[in-house]
Enzyme design. Structure first.
Site, mmCIF file in Angstrom:
data_model
loop_
_atom_site.group_PDB
_atom_site.id
_atom_site.type_symbol
_atom_site.label_atom_id
_atom_site.label_comp_id
_atom_site.label_asym_id
_atom_site.label_seq_id
_atom_site.Cartn_x
_atom_site.Cartn_y
_atom_site.Cartn_z
ATOM 1 N N HIS A 109 0.839 -1.192 0.000
ATOM 2 C CA HIS A 109 0.000 0.000 0.000
ATOM 3 C C HIS A 109 0.882 1.253 0.000
ATOM 4 O O HIS A 109 2.072 1.170 0.312
ATOM 5 C CB HIS A 109 -0.910 0.025 1.245
ATOM 6 N N HIS A 171 4.770 0.151 -0.185
ATOM 7 C CA HIS A 171 5.505 -0.664 0.786
ATOM 8 C C HIS A 171 4.594 -1.718 1.392
ATOM 9 O O HIS A 171 3.364 -1.656 1.243
ATOM 10 C CB HIS A 171 6.137 0.226 1.867
ATOM 11 N N ARG A 181 7.422 -9.301 15.507
ATOM 12 C CA ARG A 181 7.851 -7.973 15.054
ATOM 13 C C ARG A 181 6.837 -6.915 15.489
ATOM 14 O O ARG A 181 5.642 -7.162 15.483
ATOM 15 C CB ARG A 181 7.981 -7.962 13.530
HETATM 16 O O1 LIG Z 1 5.184 -2.408 9.991
HETATM 17 C C1 LIG Z 1 5.738 -1.820 9.065
HETATM 18 O O2 LIG Z 1 6.947 -1.864 8.856
HETATM 19 C C2 LIG Z 1 4.916 -1.038 8.088
HETATM 20 C C3 LIG Z 1 3.736 -0.358 8.727
HETATM 21 C C4 LIG Z 1 2.977 0.443 7.740
HETATM 22 O O3 LIG Z 1 3.265 0.477 6.582
HETATM 23 C C5 LIG Z 1 1.831 1.230 8.183
HETATM 24 O O4 LIG Z 1 1.484 1.192 9.380
HETATM 25 O O5 LIG Z 1 1.246 1.935 7.331
HETATM 26 FE FE LIG Z 2 2.248 2.050 5.550
#
Ligand SMILES: O=C(O)CCC(=O)C(=O)O
Ligand SMILES: [Fe+2]
Length: 250
Positions: A109, A171, A181
């Site tokens: 997204h 990403h 994580r």
């Molecule tokens: O957890 C991550 O590294 C990405 C989180 C992310 O893209 C978001 O919260 O929009």
């Molecule tokens: Fe994000």
């Protein structure tokens, strides 16, 4: 699991309120730590404040790099008043998964924000899509967590504001086979009433129409990764608009 918290206009014991999460974070924290939830609340509150300051500094630098000054920001007043920028803190939790190739932490997204400031724990998982280049075809590249470092993602609203000079980044988050994580995303945007439109387009004409953050979030909910394309102003529309203006002026 995702928990979203945003600063309160009038503080309560926790200094935050639910944004999109089903239960207010204060209730959630009370459930998790019935005897000592205040430490969590105070830490989140401090983190929120620091992130807001950082977001304002970064936005200021980004606008300066576009050659913009205080008078160009009619949506948030002068640049020095960027404290109007609002933020939501999203806490992400990705449990380990024995078969990570068959699971996805967070689907690909772009963020709907102006910018997002991300902290990851020591387990990697964030990946950005690198476009095709001389080194190879389009590919996912892992952004490793570095101690003390934050990742700043350009969001769709900065893409619009800069008329495409800053690109929002596609990403995703993948899960780890053995390690849990966590990440914290400070999602920063303009005040809800403010219309975001291209500022001083370098190409001569604005490529996007103006939107408010809530309106754009609505489009994102419906159209997902096509939302940005849906507010593009086509050449025909732009020409019609210009011709119409000429006729009106005459
Ligand atoms: O957890 C991550 O590294 C990405 C989180 C992310 O893209 C978001 O919260 O929009
Ligand atoms: Fe994000």
């Amino acid at each position: 699991m995702v928990l979203l918290v945003s600063p309160l206009s009038s503080p309560n014991a926790c200094g935050m309120k639910a944004s999109l999460s089903p239960a207010p974070p204060l209730d959630h924290a009370r459930n998790l730590w019935p005897h000592d939830y205040s430490e969590f609340c105070e830490t989140i509150d401090r983190y929120n404040k620091e992130m807001k300051k950082l977001a304002e500094r970064v936005m200021h630098l980004m606008l300066q790099s576009l050659g913009l000054n205080e008078d160009d920001l009619d949506w948030a007043g002068p640049v020095k008043d960027l404290q109007e920028v609002s933020g939501v803190l999203q806490l992400n939790s990705y449990p380990s998964c024995p078969d990570p190739d068959r699971a996805m932490g967070l689907a690909a997204h772009t963020d709907s924000s102006l910018l997002t400031i991300l902290h990851q724990n020591s387990t990697s998982g964030l990946q950005v899509l690198r476009a095709q280049d001389i080194y190879g075809p389009a590919r996912w590249v892992t952004i490793p967590p570095l101690p003390g470092a934050l990742v700043i993602n350009i969001g769709d609203l900065s893409h619009i504001l800069s008329n495409g000079r800053f690109h929002s980044v596609l990403h995703r988050a993948v899960v780890n086979r053995i390690r849990h994580r966590y990440s914290m995303a400070y999602i920063c945007g303009p005040p809800a009433h403010a219309k975001v439109s291209p500022l001083r387009p370098s190409s001569g004409r604005p490529v996007f129409r103006a939107v408010t953050w809530p309106e754009y979030l609505g489009l994102k909910g419906k159209l997902f990764n096509q939302a940005l394309a849906s507010i593009r102003v086509s050449d025909e529309t732009w020409e019609d608009h210009n011709n119409a203006s000429v006729i009106t002026c005459v």
